[in-house]
Enzyme design. Structure first.
Site, mmCIF file in Angstrom:
data_model
loop_
_atom_site.group_PDB
_atom_site.id
_atom_site.type_symbol
_atom_site.label_atom_id
_atom_site.label_comp_id
_atom_site.label_asym_id
_atom_site.label_seq_id
_atom_site.Cartn_x
_atom_site.Cartn_y
_atom_site.Cartn_z
ATOM 1 N N GLU A 1 -9.427 3.375 3.000
ATOM 2 C CA GLU A 1 -9.072 3.431 1.582
ATOM 3 C C GLU A 1 -8.036 2.402 1.181
ATOM 4 O O GLU A 1 -7.998 1.953 0.040
ATOM 5 C CB GLU A 1 -8.566 4.845 1.236
ATOM 6 C CG GLU A 1 -7.080 5.139 1.526
ATOM 7 C CD GLU A 1 -6.694 5.072 2.995
ATOM 8 O OE1 GLU A 1 -7.596 5.186 3.851
ATOM 9 O OE2 GLU A 1 -5.501 4.901 3.297
ATOM 10 N N ASP B 1 -2.685 10.321 3.624
ATOM 11 C CA ASP B 1 -4.036 9.867 3.941
ATOM 12 C C ASP B 1 -4.717 10.871 4.869
ATOM 13 O O ASP B 1 -4.518 10.844 6.081
ATOM 14 C CB ASP B 1 -3.980 8.474 4.590
ATOM 15 C CG ASP B 1 -5.372 7.939 4.914
ATOM 16 O OD1 ASP B 1 -6.364 8.530 4.445
ATOM 17 O OD2 ASP B 1 -5.451 6.911 5.631
ATOM 18 N N ASP C 1 -12.081 6.826 4.785
ATOM 19 C CA ASP C 1 -10.784 6.646 5.427
ATOM 20 C C ASP C 1 -10.334 5.179 5.409
ATOM 21 O O ASP C 1 -9.198 4.877 5.718
ATOM 22 C CB ASP C 1 -10.855 7.178 6.862
ATOM 23 C CG ASP C 1 -9.483 7.444 7.452
ATOM 24 O OD1 ASP C 1 -8.496 7.409 6.683
ATOM 25 O OD2 ASP C 1 -9.408 7.698 8.668
ATOM 26 N N LYS D 1 0.839 -1.204 0.000
ATOM 27 C CA LYS D 1 0.000 0.000 0.000
ATOM 28 C C LYS D 1 0.874 1.253 0.000
ATOM 29 O O LYS D 1 1.734 1.413 0.869
ATOM 30 C CB LYS D 1 -0.892 -0.004 1.254
ATOM 31 C CG LYS D 1 -1.601 1.324 1.554
ATOM 32 C CD LYS D 1 -2.467 1.262 2.821
ATOM 33 C CE LYS D 1 -3.036 2.633 3.187
ATOM 34 N NZ LYS D 1 -3.845 2.627 4.436
ATOM 35 N N ASP E 1 1.828 6.646 5.304
ATOM 36 C CA ASP E 1 0.846 5.664 4.833
ATOM 37 C C ASP E 1 1.274 5.020 3.507
ATOM 38 O O ASP E 1 0.566 4.195 2.953
ATOM 39 C CB ASP E 1 -0.524 6.349 4.695
ATOM 40 C CG ASP E 1 -1.669 5.384 4.980
ATOM 41 O OD1 ASP E 1 -1.427 4.337 5.603
ATOM 42 O OD2 ASP E 1 -2.806 5.687 4.568
ATOM 43 N N ARG F 1 -7.590 -0.749 1.867
ATOM 44 C CA ARG F 1 -8.105 -2.054 1.426
ATOM 45 C C ARG F 1 -8.667 -1.985 0.010
ATOM 46 O O ARG F 1 -8.656 -2.986 -0.702
ATOM 47 C CB ARG F 1 -9.170 -2.534 2.440
ATOM 48 C CG ARG F 1 -10.349 -1.624 2.576
ATOM 49 C CD ARG F 1 -11.125 -1.868 3.857
ATOM 50 N NE ARG F 1 -10.453 -1.305 5.034
ATOM 51 C CZ ARG F 1 -10.890 -1.424 6.282
ATOM 52 N NH1 ARG F 1 -11.990 -2.118 6.530
ATOM 53 N NH2 ARG F 1 -10.227 -0.882 7.290
ATOM 54 N N LYS G 1 -9.924 12.817 8.729
ATOM 55 C CA LYS G 1 -9.312 12.460 10.005
ATOM 56 C C LYS G 1 -9.233 13.689 10.903
ATOM 57 O O LYS G 1 -9.147 14.806 10.406
ATOM 58 C CB LYS G 1 -7.872 11.969 9.768
ATOM 59 C CG LYS G 1 -7.746 10.587 9.185
ATOM 60 C CD LYS G 1 -6.269 10.199 9.069
ATOM 61 C CE LYS G 1 -6.101 8.834 8.441
ATOM 62 N NZ LYS G 1 -6.645 7.734 9.233
#
Ligand code: BES
Ligand code: MN
Ligand code: ZN
Length: 492
Positions: free
Chosen positions: A341, A262, A339, A257, A280, A343, A269
């Site tokens: 995201e 993010d 959030d 990933k 991230d 996956r 967030k």
């Protein structure tokens, strides 16, 4: 830092600092016999004072009475308590001491075989020293002083010399991962990462291709497209192929990933520590570091690295809670939180990897869930897998490299927690229950039949307040997983 290997008598070495290990309550420096009688009394006293206490360093000036300008004693504790990390940990402290003293070089005597396996020692010394001297100062006017070079004293053996060469490449892989993972989000976009992928491919003759926004959309990468659509920094999918094995051998596929920042998107967030979401992208950076090392080591296996990369931003174009999107494998996902995201982009990449390469194994890395930090803290990664053999191999590599993992379960009850009323899946579970597992459940749905293992590295990918301090993990990205997977790839 350069690493040289010598097998002569270390006492005769002309060096700025001759370093050796000391066991708890022992009166010897391991691997060094008979020190010059003119200073042996002072050395004896210093060994007594040092006590061989784990991690304790004592510098002894030799006033030109030996070829070495200084002798450094490094305590490694009780023999029975020595782990796969002890020599790496203490070597790291030694290297940092050498840098602090502004030395151009130092010498370190590997411990004898009754203390630690000599091949393992050689690797651990190399890793410990190299990694501990990394510092991320690209953006600082005042740089860390130059890294001193190392001469390691080891028994004469090709196996040991080769182990050191391998460890140098492995460490350079980790350093590469750290150096790109630390980059701030305004200096590292999906395009930047794709350029890094291309440049490592070019240097070592790997095949590399990058899939851009329009093509991602056309080819059905619905997860990557949706998450990426809110940012003007366009999404990319990069693929690196190392063909070191026999032609036709099914590859190992590694997926990482890489969310370059993010924000959470429309499900924004909170502001506190949001800056840390530049990390991230660590999963993707780990995969790039592994691929760089795999190709430099010319490992005789086929390995493919796949990195989906996006920036998750809120905007007029951003995807929303309520959206239903179609993933690469044709399954649909109801977005309940933008959030969650990681996956979505991983599901696309995993399905693509399985379809295109029919791999023997798929392994993924992701800073996937805050819940992972709640469950396991910041020193152990979560693993979730559908395959016993793969799990066993990964656990063994984990022990050898001290990149710690702990397995979480994934049975059908968890799979039920991501069922949706209006689509094939929801992108979050029910409430906050088992957040790390429901995220893994989503990934599992992207895989049809391949042995798969998922690493949630949310807690370990960079140093956080609760992180155990280790010299080879200076502040920032840790490169977690690079050493572990390179060990695994060398053993299969
Ligand atoms: N990148 C985060 C996970 C994360 C958070 C890693 C903090 C490290 C530190 C991920 O994209 C995320 O936001 N996950 C959500 C999922 C939730 C909305 C189901 C989370 O963990 O809160
Ligand atoms: Mn997120
Ligand atoms: Zn994320």
């Amino acid at each position: 830092m350069k690493v040289k290997v010598e097998s002569s008598n270390p006492i005769k070495k002309k060096t700025e600092m001759l370093c050796g290990f000391v066991l708890e309550d022992s009166d010897k420096i391991l691997g060094i016999n008979k020190i010059n009688s003119k200073i042996s009394d002072s050395v004896k006293q210093s060994i007594k004072d040092n006590k061989g206490e784990l991690g304790k360093l004592t510098v002894i000036p030799t006033n030109n009475k030996t070829p070495a300008k200084r002798i450094l004693l490094a305590g490694i504790g009780k023999k029975e308590k020595i782990t796969q990390d002890t020599i790496r940990f203490v070597s790291g402290k030694i290297a940092q001491k050498a840098r602090e003293l502004n030395l151009k070089e130092f010498s370190l005597v590997s411990p004898p075989s009754f203390v630690n396996d000599p091949i393992a020692s050689a690797s651990q010394i190399t890793e410990g020293c190299k990694l501990s001297l990394f510092s991320f100062d690209d953006f600082k006017a005042k740089k860390e002083s130059r890294s001193p070079d190392l001469t390691v004293f080891v028994p004469k053996s090709n196996k040991i010399t080769n182990a050191i060469k391998t460890s140098e490449i492995v460490s350079d892989g980790v350093i590469f991962t750290k150096s790109i993972a630390n980059l701030p989000p305004n200096k590292c976009t999906p395009t930047t990462l794709a350029n890094f992928a291309k440049s490592i491919a070019k240097k070592s003759k790997m095949k590399c291709f990058v899939v851009s926004k329009n093509e991602l959309k056309k080819k059905g990468f619905g997860g990557i497209t949706a998450v990426g659509q809110g940012s003007k920094n366009e999404p990319k999918l990069m693929v690196l192929e190392h063909n070191g094995g026999p032609r036709g051998q099914k590859p190992i596929v590694l997926v990482g990933k890489a969310v370059t920042f993010d924000t959470g998107g429309i499900s924004l967030k909170p502001g506190e520590k949001m800056d840390e979401m530049k990390f991230d992208k660590c999963g993707g950076c780990t995969v790039l570091g592994i691929m760089k090392a795999v190709s430099e080591l010319r490992l005789p296996v086929n390995v493919v690295g796949i990195v989906p990369s996006v920036e998750n931003m809120p905007s007029g174009e951003a995807y929303r809670p309520g959206d239903i999107i179609k993933l690469y494998n044709g399954k649909t996902a109801e977005i309940l939180n933008t959030d969650a995201e990681g996956r979505l982009i991983l599901a696309d990449a995993l399905a693509f990897g399985e379809k295109k390469y029919s791999p023997r194994v798929i392994i993924d890395f992701a800073t996937l869930t805050g819940a992972c930090i709640i469950a396991l803290g910041t020193n152990v990664a979560a693993i979730v897998s559908n395959d016993e053999k793969l799990k066993k191999q990964i656990n063994e590599s984990s022990v050898r490299t001290t990149e710690e993992v702990w397995e979480l379960p994934l049975n059908d009850d968890y799979m039920d927690m991501i069922k949706s009323d209006v689509a094939d899946m929801r992108n979050i579970g029910i409430g906050r229950a088992a957040g790390t597992i429901t995220a893994a459940a989503f990934l599992k749905n992207a895989i049809e039949k391949t042995p798969w293992l998922h690493f949630d590295i949310a807690g370990v990918a960079w140093t956080q307040v609760a992180t155990k301090s280790k010299p080879y993990n200076p502040k920032g990205a840790t490169g977690f997983g690079v050493r572990l997977i390179l060990d695994y790839l060398q053993k299969i």
